[in-house]
Design a protein around this motif. Structure first.
Motif, PDB file in Angstrom:
ATOM      1  N   ASP B  62       0.781  -1.233   0.000  1.00  0.00           N
ATOM      2  CA  ASP B  62       0.000   0.000   0.000  1.00  0.00           C
ATOM      3  C   ASP B  62       0.819   1.293   0.000  1.00  0.00           C
ATOM      4  N   HIS B  63       1.788   1.419   0.879  1.00  0.00           N
ATOM      5  CA  HIS B  63       2.442   2.721   1.047  1.00  0.00           C
ATOM      6  C   HIS B  63       3.175   3.206  -0.198  1.00  0.00           C
ATOM      7  N   ASN B  64       3.843   2.286  -0.873  1.00  0.00           N
ATOM      8  CA  ASN B  64       4.687   2.662  -2.008  1.00  0.00           C
ATOM      9  C   ASN B  64       4.019   2.504  -3.356  1.00  0.00           C
ATOM     10  N   GLY B 106      -4.933  -3.261  -1.165  1.00  0.00           N
ATOM     11  CA  GLY B 106      -5.392  -1.962  -0.685  1.00  0.00           C
ATOM     12  C   GLY B 106      -4.676  -1.568   0.582  1.00  0.00           C
ATOM     13  N   VAL B 107      -5.116  -0.457   1.159  1.00  0.00           N
ATOM     14  CA  VAL B 107      -4.507  -0.021   2.408  1.00  0.00           C
ATOM     15  C   VAL B 107      -4.798  -1.082   3.467  1.00  0.00           C
ATOM     16  N   VAL B 108      -3.770  -1.484   4.152  1.00  0.00           N
ATOM     17  CA  VAL B 108      -3.840  -2.614   5.070  1.00  0.00           C
ATOM     18  C   VAL B 108      -5.021  -2.507   6.052  1.00  0.00           C
ATOM     19  N   HIS B 109      -5.333  -1.309   6.513  1.00  0.00           N
ATOM     20  CA  HIS B 109      -6.411  -1.151   7.502  1.00  0.00           C
ATOM     21  C   HIS B 109      -7.796  -1.114   6.858  1.00  0.00           C
ATOM     22  N   VAL B 110      -7.836  -1.062   5.551  1.00  0.00           N
ATOM     23  CA  VAL B 110      -9.116  -1.182   4.862  1.00  0.00           C
ATOM     24  C   VAL B 110      -9.336  -2.657   4.518  1.00  0.00           C
ATOM     25  N   GLY B 127       2.718  -3.276  11.740  1.00  0.00           N
ATOM     26  CA  GLY B 127       3.801  -2.309  11.842  1.00  0.00           C
ATOM     27  C   GLY B 127       3.383  -0.995  11.236  1.00  0.00           C
ATOM     28  N   ASP B 128       2.366  -0.384  11.836  1.00  0.00           N
ATOM     29  CA  ASP B 128       1.819   0.860  11.306  1.00  0.00           C
ATOM     30  C   ASP B 128       0.976   1.483  12.403  1.00  0.00           C
ATOM     31  N   SER B 129       1.176   2.772  12.630  1.00  0.00           N
ATOM     32  CA  SER B 129       0.508   3.371  13.792  1.00  0.00           C
ATOM     33  C   SER B 129      -1.009   3.391  13.666  1.00  0.00           C
ATOM     34  N   HIS B 130      -1.534   3.402  12.459  1.00  0.00           N
ATOM     35  CA  HIS B 130      -2.986   3.497  12.318  1.00  0.00           C
ATOM     36  C   HIS B 130      -3.717   2.171  12.448  1.00  0.00           C
ATOM     37  N   THR B 131      -3.012   1.191  12.988  1.00  0.00           N
ATOM     38  CA  THR B 131      -3.635  -0.086  13.312  1.00  0.00           C
ATOM     39  C   THR B 131      -4.791   0.117  14.284  1.00  0.00           C
ATOM     40  N   GLY B 345      -9.266  10.029   0.415  1.00  0.00           N
ATOM     41  CA  GLY B 345      -8.723   8.683   0.472  1.00  0.00           C
ATOM     42  C   GLY B 345      -8.122   8.400   1.828  1.00  0.00           C
ATOM     43  N   SER B 346      -7.252   7.381   1.912  1.00  0.00           N
ATOM     44  CA  SER B 346      -6.506   6.939   3.101  1.00  0.00           C
ATOM     45  C   SER B 346      -7.308   5.983   3.966  1.00  0.00           C
ATOM     46  N   CYS B 347      -6.625   5.427   4.959  1.00  0.00           N
ATOM     47  CA  CYS B 347      -7.287   4.487   5.868  1.00  0.00           C
ATOM     48  C   CYS B 347      -8.227   5.210   6.818  1.00  0.00           C
ATOM     49  N   THR B 348      -8.185   6.535   6.835  1.00  0.00           N
ATOM     50  CA  THR B 348      -9.117   7.290   7.672  1.00  0.00           C
ATOM     51  C   THR B 348     -10.444   7.460   6.935  1.00  0.00           C
ATOM     52  N   GLY B 406      -4.636   2.689  -2.805  1.00  0.00           N
ATOM     53  CA  GLY B 406      -3.362   2.721  -2.082  1.00  0.00           C
ATOM     54  C   GLY B 406      -3.350   3.866  -1.085  1.00  0.00           C
ATOM     55  N   CYS B 407      -2.221   4.055  -0.420  1.00  0.00           N
ATOM     56  CA  CYS B 407      -2.105   5.134   0.563  1.00  0.00           C
ATOM     57  C   CYS B 407      -2.038   6.481  -0.138  1.00  0.00           C
ATOM     58  N   SER B 408      -1.471   6.480  -1.334  1.00  0.00           N
ATOM     59  CA  SER B 408      -1.439   7.671  -2.163  1.00  0.00           C
ATOM     60  C   SER B 408      -0.949   8.891  -1.401  1.00  0.00           C
ATOM     61  N   MET B 409      -1.717   9.980  -1.507  1.00  0.00           N
ATOM     62  CA  MET B 409      -1.258  11.266  -0.988  1.00  0.00           C
ATOM     63  C   MET B 409      -1.392  11.400   0.527  1.00  0.00           C
ATOM     64  N   CYS B 410      -1.694  10.306   1.207  1.00  0.00           N
ATOM     65  CA  CYS B 410      -1.700  10.378   2.665  1.00  0.00           C
ATOM     66  C   CYS B 410      -0.288  10.638   3.160  1.00  0.00           C
ATOM     67  N   LEU B 411       0.689  10.106   2.423  1.00  0.00           N
ATOM     68  CA  LEU B 411       2.081  10.354   2.803  1.00  0.00           C
ATOM     69  C   LEU B 411       2.936  10.384   1.554  1.00  0.00           C
ATOM     70  N   GLY B 412       4.029  11.111   1.615  1.00  0.00           N
ATOM     71  CA  GLY B 412       4.845  11.286   0.419  1.00  0.00           C
ATOM     72  C   GLY B 412       5.797  10.140   0.165  1.00  0.00           C
ATOM     73  N   SER B 428      -7.031  12.606   4.992  1.00  0.00           N
ATOM     74  CA  SER B 428      -6.126  11.707   5.695  1.00  0.00           C
ATOM     75  C   SER B 428      -6.015  12.094   7.166  1.00  0.00           C
ATOM     76  N   ASN B 429      -4.971  11.632   7.837  1.00  0.00           N
ATOM     77  CA  ASN B 429      -4.921  11.773   9.291  1.00  0.00           C
ATOM     78  C   ASN B 429      -3.762  12.596   9.831  1.00  0.00           C
ATOM     79  N   ARG B 430      -2.821  12.974   8.993  1.00  0.00           N
ATOM     80  CA  ARG B 430      -1.664  13.708   9.516  1.00  0.00           C
ATOM     81  C   ARG B 430      -1.378  14.941   8.677  1.00  0.00           C
ATOM     82  N   GLY B 434       5.540  18.505   5.707  1.00  0.00           N
ATOM     83  CA  GLY B 434       6.136  17.630   4.701  1.00  0.00           C
ATOM     84  C   GLY B 434       5.482  16.271   4.559  1.00  0.00           C
ATOM     85  N   ARG B 435       4.434  15.982   5.339  1.00  0.00           N
ATOM     86  CA  ARG B 435       3.820  14.655   5.306  1.00  0.00           C
ATOM     87  C   ARG B 435       3.334  14.289   3.892  1.00  0.00           C
ATOM     88  N   GLN B 436       2.764  15.259   3.196  1.00  0.00           N
ATOM     89  CA  GLN B 436       2.221  14.962   1.858  1.00  0.00           C
ATOM     90  C   GLN B 436       3.182  15.387   0.758  1.00  0.00           C
TER      91      GLN B 436
HETATM   92  S1  SF4 Z   1      -2.121   6.495   7.502  1.00  0.00           S
HETATM   93 FE1  SF4 Z   1      -1.913   6.836   5.333  1.00  0.00          FE
HETATM   94  S2  SF4 Z   1       0.064   5.932   4.893  1.00  0.00           S
HETATM   95 FE2  SF4 Z   1      -0.561   5.097   6.847  1.00  0.00          FE
HETATM   96  S3  SF4 Z   1      -1.663   3.204   6.339  1.00  0.00           S
HETATM   97 FE3  SF4 Z   1      -3.169   4.844   6.445  1.00  0.00          FE
HETATM   98  S4  SF4 Z   1      -3.391   5.517   4.328  1.00  0.00           S
HETATM   99 FE4  SF4 Z   1      -1.490   4.395   4.459  1.00  0.00          FE
END
Ligand code: SF4
Lengths: 197, 474
Positions: B62-64, B106-110, B127-131, B345-348, B406-412, B428-430, B434-436
């Motif tokens: 997802d992230h890349n 897809g995004v792991v949390h979705v 291994g991801d804080s948004h678990t 988008g994003s897991c949020t 994917g995670c797309s523009m949630c993070l760069g 997204s959530n952050r 520079g996050r995006q």
């Molecule tokens: S916070 Fe963003 S980068 Fe992290 S898993 Fe969710 S969508 Fe992907």
């Protein structure tokens, strides 16, 4: 994990406080897929300066880092510990470490030693005046010694035992493999599985 | 004394308890993705260890992953290496993987919830804080670091330090047009980005009980932005209805046994939380961030705050720095902030309900000139569902870009990034610096606010759209 009992080596005096993990290993190194090869990323930005202490010929092969207070703040990246270890450091001395960094370092077998700032000052002065001076970090006796310097340090018994035995978290847990198997045996059947049975 | 939901789930997973040591907990589900797993597999290999429970482990990419041209080789060599490494590792260790191009990617949390793998009363790690997202099901779900990923792979357990409990009770009903995202942004602004430190938060109260599973996931997802270890919501009929019939949900007698157990997963009457926060839903309004951490938010009707108005010196300094970075001046109405990019988008907020909400506002309207809008479904399944409902057409007809999951523009970390100085309204959530993308400026918003903002070109709520229609007057 390699056991740590006692280590003697030359030191690198790093007179900077609040060295955060992004300075230890910049974020763009996080895309690597192995645990080694981070040595070139260690303090990457500062190393572009030829005068930076790590670049000095007399510091090559040094294995003990003597850093300023609040070492390892910022992002929790474990890569900071790997970078220090890959570079060859066995121990880091500071008057204060960021908690997560310290936890990560002890887990990975990098000994972080907390000494009072005056002792750190003494080590800085000593190793700046004489780059060949050796510093000994003795985990058995919980003592740091160098010419003219002798200081005791604290480390909680559990962390010390693990370092002395060279036990990582996984090997410790695997000592309780019977408990895990017993738990697995009584898990309810409705719990999901990712693979076809 | 009664126990809280979090304590019940914890107690049911203790493999070993010993004086002076952290409890060793069993992990029911381990989710993997390409960024935090490579060194963990490398560690296993170096020590000659295997994955103990491949049947409780699942990986996705997802992230890349790019969200365009996904059939072409990935241009960025580092991203490519991470993905290739995950594929190699999963093959070598026998882990189920849903790679780019797969229908379950897809995004792991979705992906976890939508497969029915996330269920009440489970321990879930990744291994991801948004678990914390998975807590919406009444699971205890933690983000973990790479060495913990290795630990779980090798032992299916994790030694865990004890937590404190916090109740966030949301009374009453959310006003029309106020969403789960507005609620969680308001909660974070209230308790602060460090306010949840050391706590597992349980969200409860009438407003929470009325939320759909997707909205609950939005809430729990952002618990981590309040510094919490995890967020949870007690499972109820809404939870069971969401799960029933999903691929990995229990079937037949197992379903009955599961539901019986799940019904016990409620905080006991008389259980005591270490900390309690009460929020009146009726007082809430659409909420957006103006600063560079998720706690720096305000109702959309407010203005950019004056740093001098903060009494806490560190908050004041943070506000000063944030305004400088964001290119904002104190007193500027939030509604007047113009954006050039909108990201949905994003897991949020990348689930089907989020896309539906954004599409409902875009139908018959156009994205403002000079605004680039990206709509990125959280998973391929979400994308397929959206296409089935014709939402992709709504987006493209409005002038938005419809992308691959994917995670797309949630993070760069992939090609979708902001350029220096660009400003986004993002679901997204952050909103970190520079996050995006380097120098990019982020305002966190709900999907509804994102859509309204795209149409008007400045931060806006759905109510602001009432007289904006396409000239044809559809
Ligand atoms: S916070 Fe963003 S980068 Fe992290 S898993 Fe969710 S969508 Fe992907």
């Amino acid at each position: 994990m390699e056991a740590f009992t006692t280590h003697t080596g030359r030191a690198v005096p790093l007179r900077r406080s609040n060295v955060d993990t992004d300075q230890i290993i910049p974020a763009h190194w996080l895309k690597k897929v192995t645990r080694d090869g981070f040595e070139d990323g260690l303090f990457e930005a500062w190393r572009k300066d030829g005068e930076f202490v790590l670049n000095r010929p007399e510091r090559q092969g040094a294995t003990v880092l003597v850093a300023g207070p609040d070492f390892g703040t910022g992002s929790s990246r474990e890569h900071a510990v790997w970078a220090l270890q890959n570079y060859g450091f066995k121990a880091v001395i500071s008057s204060r470490f960021a908690d997560i960094f310290r936890g990560n370092s002890l887990k990975n077998g990098l000994l972080t030693v907390v000494l009072p700032q005056p002792t750190v000052d003494a080590l800085w002065e000593l190793t700046e005046a004489d780059p060949t001076a050796e510093v000994t970090v003795d985990l058995v006796a919980r003592k740091v010694t160098a010419p003219g310097v002798e200081a005791d340090f604290e480390l909680d018994e559990n962390a010390r035992w693990r370092l002395l035995e060279g036990l990582d978290d996984i090997s410790i847990t695997l000592r309780h493999e019977e408990d895990i198997a017993a738990y697995e045996a009584k898990r309810p059947s409705f719990k999901p599985q990712t693979l076809p049975a | 004394m009664g126990r809280t939901l979090a304590e019940k789930v914890w107690d049911d997973h203790v493999v070993r308890r010993a004086e002076g040591e952290p409890d060793l907990l069993f992990i029911d589900l381990h989710l993997l993705h390409e960024v935090t797993s490579p060194q963990a597999f490398d560690g296993l290999r170096k020590n000659g260890r295997r994955v103990r429970r491949t049947d409780l482990t699942i990986a996705t990419e997802d992230h890349n992953t790019p969200t365009l041209d996904i059939d072409k080789p990935i241009a960025d060599p580092v991203s490519r290496t991470q993905l290739e490494t995950l594929r190699k590792n999963c093959a070598e260790f026998g882990v189920r993987l849903h790679p780019l191009g797969d229908v379950e990617q897809g995004v792991v949390h979705v992906v976890g919830p939508q497969l029915g793998l996330t269920q009440p009363g489970m321990t879930v790690v990744c291994g991801d804080s948004h678990t914390s997202t998975h807590g919406a099901f009444g699971a205890l779900a933690f983000g973990i670091g790479t060495s913990q990923v290795e630990h779980v792979l090798a032992t299916q357990t994790l030694p865990m330090a004890p937590f404190k409990t916090m109740a966030v009770t949301v009374n009453g009903e959310l006003p029309e047009g106020v969403t789960a995202k507005d609620l969680i942004l308001a909660i974070i602004a209230r308790i602060g980005t460090g306010g949840g430190q050391g706590y597992v938060i349980e969200y409860r109260g009438e407003a929470i009980e009325k939320l759909s599973m997707e909205a609950r996931m939005t809430i729990c997802n952002m618990s981590i932005e309040a510094g919490a270890r995890a967020g949870m919501i007690a499972p109820d009929e809404t939870t069971f209805a969401y799960l029933e019939g999903r691929e990995h949900a229990p079937k037949g007698a197992d379903w009955d046994a599961a539901v019986k157990y799940w019904r016990t997963l409620r905080t006991d009457e008389g259980a005591v939380f270490d900390h309690e926060v009460v929020i009146e839903a009726s007082e809430l309004a659409p909420f957006v961030t103006w600063g560079t951490n998720p706690g720096q938010g305000a109702p959309l009707s407010a203005s950019v705050p004056d740093p001098a108005s903060f009494t806490d010196p560190s908050e004041k300094l943070a506000a000063e720095n944030a305004l400088k970075y964001m290119g904002l001046t104190a007193g500027q109405p939030l509604r007047e902030i113009a954006v050039d990019t909108v990201f949905v988008g994003s897991c949020t907020n990348g689930r089907i309900e989020d896309l539906r909400a954004a599409a409902a506002l875009l139908r018959g309207r156009k994205v403002a000139d000079g605004v680039r809008m990206l709509v990125v479904p959280g998973s391929v399944r979400v994308a397929l569902q959206a296409v089935e409902e014709g939402l992709d057409k709504v987006f493209t007809e409005a002038g938005a870009e419809w992308r691959h999951a994917g995670c797309s523009m949630c993070l760069g970390m992939n090609p979708d990034q902001l350029k220096p100085g660009e400003r986004s309204a993002s679901t997204s959530n952050r909103n970190f610096e520079g996050r995006q993308g380097k120098g990019g400026r982020t305002h966190l918003v709900s999907p509804q606010v994102a859509a309204a903002t795209a149409v008007l070109g400045h931060l806006a709520s759905p109510a602001d759209l009432s007289d904006v229609r396409e000239p044809a007057g559809v």
